[in-house]
Design a protein around this motif. Structure first.
Motif, PDB file in Angstrom:
ATOM      1  N   HIS A 251      -8.762 -10.852 -31.873  1.00 15.84           N
ATOM      2  CA  HIS A 251      -8.283 -11.758 -30.824  1.00 15.84           C
ATOM      3  C   HIS A 251      -9.021 -11.525 -29.520  1.00 15.84           C
ATOM      4  N   ARG A 252      -9.233 -12.632 -28.788  1.00 18.35           N
ATOM      5  CA  ARG A 252      -9.914 -12.564 -27.494  1.00 18.35           C
ATOM      6  C   ARG A 252      -9.546 -13.813 -26.688  1.00 18.35           C
ATOM      7  N   ASP A 253      -9.656 -13.720 -25.398  1.00 20.28           N
ATOM      8  CA  ASP A 253      -9.417 -14.873 -24.527  1.00 20.28           C
ATOM      9  C   ASP A 253     -10.205 -16.085 -25.023  1.00 20.28           C
ATOM     10  N   ILE A 254      -9.503 -17.179 -25.257  1.00 19.36           N
ATOM     11  CA  ILE A 254     -10.143 -18.374 -25.806  1.00 19.36           C
ATOM     12  C   ILE A 254     -11.222 -18.918 -24.868  1.00 19.36           C
ATOM     13  N   GLY A 255     -11.079 -18.623 -23.575  1.00 20.96           N
ATOM     14  CA  GLY A 255     -12.092 -19.051 -22.619  1.00 20.96           C
ATOM     15  C   GLY A 255     -13.417 -18.340 -22.797  1.00 20.96           C
ATOM     16  N   ALA A 256     -13.395 -17.174 -23.439  1.00 19.30           N
ATOM     17  CA  ALA A 256     -14.630 -16.455 -23.759  1.00 19.30           C
ATOM     18  C   ALA A 256     -15.143 -16.824 -25.144  1.00 19.30           C
ATOM     19  N   VAL A 257     -14.250 -17.335 -25.998  1.00 18.25           N
ATOM     20  CA  VAL A 257     -14.615 -17.598 -27.393  1.00 18.25           C
ATOM     21  C   VAL A 257     -15.285 -18.953 -27.568  1.00 18.25           C
ATOM     22  N   VAL A 258     -14.592 -20.031 -27.225  1.00 20.20           N
ATOM     23  CA  VAL A 258     -15.077 -21.374 -27.563  1.00 20.20           C
ATOM     24  C   VAL A 258     -16.419 -21.699 -26.900  1.00 20.20           C
ATOM     25  N   PRO A 259     -16.617 -21.443 -25.601  1.00 22.81           N
ATOM     26  CA  PRO A 259     -17.944 -21.734 -25.035  1.00 22.81           C
ATOM     27  C   PRO A 259     -19.063 -20.937 -25.704  1.00 22.81           C
TER      28      PRO A 259
END
Length: 389
Positions: A251-259
């Protein structure tokens, strides 16, 4: 030369694959639906350059040829099917969450089996234990990866890998033409919509299991460690084929994942098309990520939560060993001193950002981070994932 009346491009690629390996039997015929939809979608929507079209056709022919060879080995050695795949540990972590590093660390355990990159590229002939470290396909894979680094120069930063390290089963899913692999480098919305909402992945996972049996037949051990982020999308089909599987999820902050995922797709796509739609990449990756997370959460909430082991990115990056100890305890196994030493050696040899950093701009993909985090609030709340500082 004009195409014969009534013959699809997919049929022509099938004929070329048969001629390339001098084989005819593809086994189960279900792969044809995905192949037809994929080729039609690519022809109409992918905006390939001439180089991109040639690369796409070559990949399709290669996957078909591998499928023919898998079936040929089974035809000559039906005893392969007696192999058993028991209680695999499967990673469902989102991309860019430390899942690759975790997969590599787990692969350092000499008591486990994983799909090595060279096996993922060329599973046939099935490997032998006595030559698994000297197989000529290792050098061939290394040459292929060197060419990849020229074609996609930032990939060694984004997704570092080696010929003998672990890879995902996306390629084997590709043999059945139901895989996210294709959308990573091609704009194929018709195919992606079919894959996400209408395709039956049970036969695909049965095929993956078939290839795993082939790989372990002459080359144990048989305690499998697998990883593929897209399994979240098809978790119920995966569970039908591997009902005794256990899972880890990073798991990780989605703001770091999707971009970051969008940036990987962009790096791959631009080698094959001069018309890469970055905003399309932003929405496509946001959409499948949300769908996969909602599906896996529903699966967990339906009585399967105790089969999952959760790992958060920041503490894992700081020191993975307390987490690995707990993961091994979750599995009812011991983390031996030898395995721990091998893991430590890998970590020292492959530090994070070994090849540099890969900065990306969310706005380039039409992504507003505040809106994205709000969209994925259900995920952050469910797994206590805080926004990155």
């Amino acid at each position: 030369m004009t195409r014969a009346a009534g013959r699809s491009r997919a049929s022509e690629l099938i004929d070329r694959a048969k001629a390339a390996v001098s084989l005819e039997d593809f086994g189960d015929d279900g792969f044809r639906e995905g192949l037809e939809i994929l080729v039609a979608s690519a022809d109409a929507e992918a905006r390939f350059t001439e180089t991109g079209r040639a690369a796409f056709d070559g990949q399709i022919i290669g996957f078909l040829g591998q499928r023919l060879q898998v079936e040929d080995w089974y035809a000559r050695h039906p005893e392969i099917d007696e192999q058993e795949i028991t209680a695999p540990l499967i990673g469902l972590g989102l991309p860019r969450t430390g899942s690759t590093a975790l997969s590599c660390l787990l692969a350092e355990d000499p008591a486990v089996r994983f799909i090595r990159t060279w096996e993922g590229i060329t599973p046939c002939p099935p490997p032998r234990k006595e030559t698994e470290h000297t197989d000529p396909r290792i050098a061939i894979a290394e040459e292929s990866m060197a060419r990849r680094n020229v074609l996609f120069p930032r990939m060694k930063i984004m997704l570092p890998s080696t010929a003998t390290g672990p890879t995902e089963c996306q390629t084997f899913m590709g043999h059945d033409f139901k895989s996210q692999l294709f959308q990573a480098f091609a704009r194929i919305p018709t195919y992606t919509d079919w894959l996400n909402y209408r395709a039956d992945l049970v036969p695909t996972y049965r095929y993956v299991k078939r290839v795993l049996k082939l790989l372990q037949w002459r080359c144990p051990p048989t305690r499998w460690r697998l990883k593929n982020p897209s399994h979240s999308m098809f978790i119920t089909a995966l569970d039908e084929v591997f009902p005794d599987a256990r899972y880890w999820m990073t798991h990780r902050d989605i703001g770091a994942v999707v971009p970051s995922v969008c940036d990987v797709y962009y790096e791959l796509s631009k080698a094959y098309s001069d018309e890469v739609d970055t905003r399309f990449l932003g929405e496509q990756n946001s959409a499948w990520t949300e769908l996969g997370l909602r599906r896996v959460i529903a699966f967990r909430d339906a009585g399967n939560d105790d089969r999952f082991f959760d790992i958060h990115f920041a503490p894992f990056q700081k020191d993975p060993f307390p987490i690995l100890e707990k993961l091994y305890a979750f599995l009812g196994e011991g983390l031996t001193a030898e395995t721990r030493a091998r893991m430590q050696a890998w970590r020292e040899a492959m530090p994070r950002d070994k090849h540099g950093a890969a900065p990306h701009d969310p706005a380039a993909f039409g992504i507003d981070l505040a809106a994205l985090r709000q969209r994925f609030g259900f995920y952050a709340e469910r797994f206590d994932v805080a926004p990155a500082a």
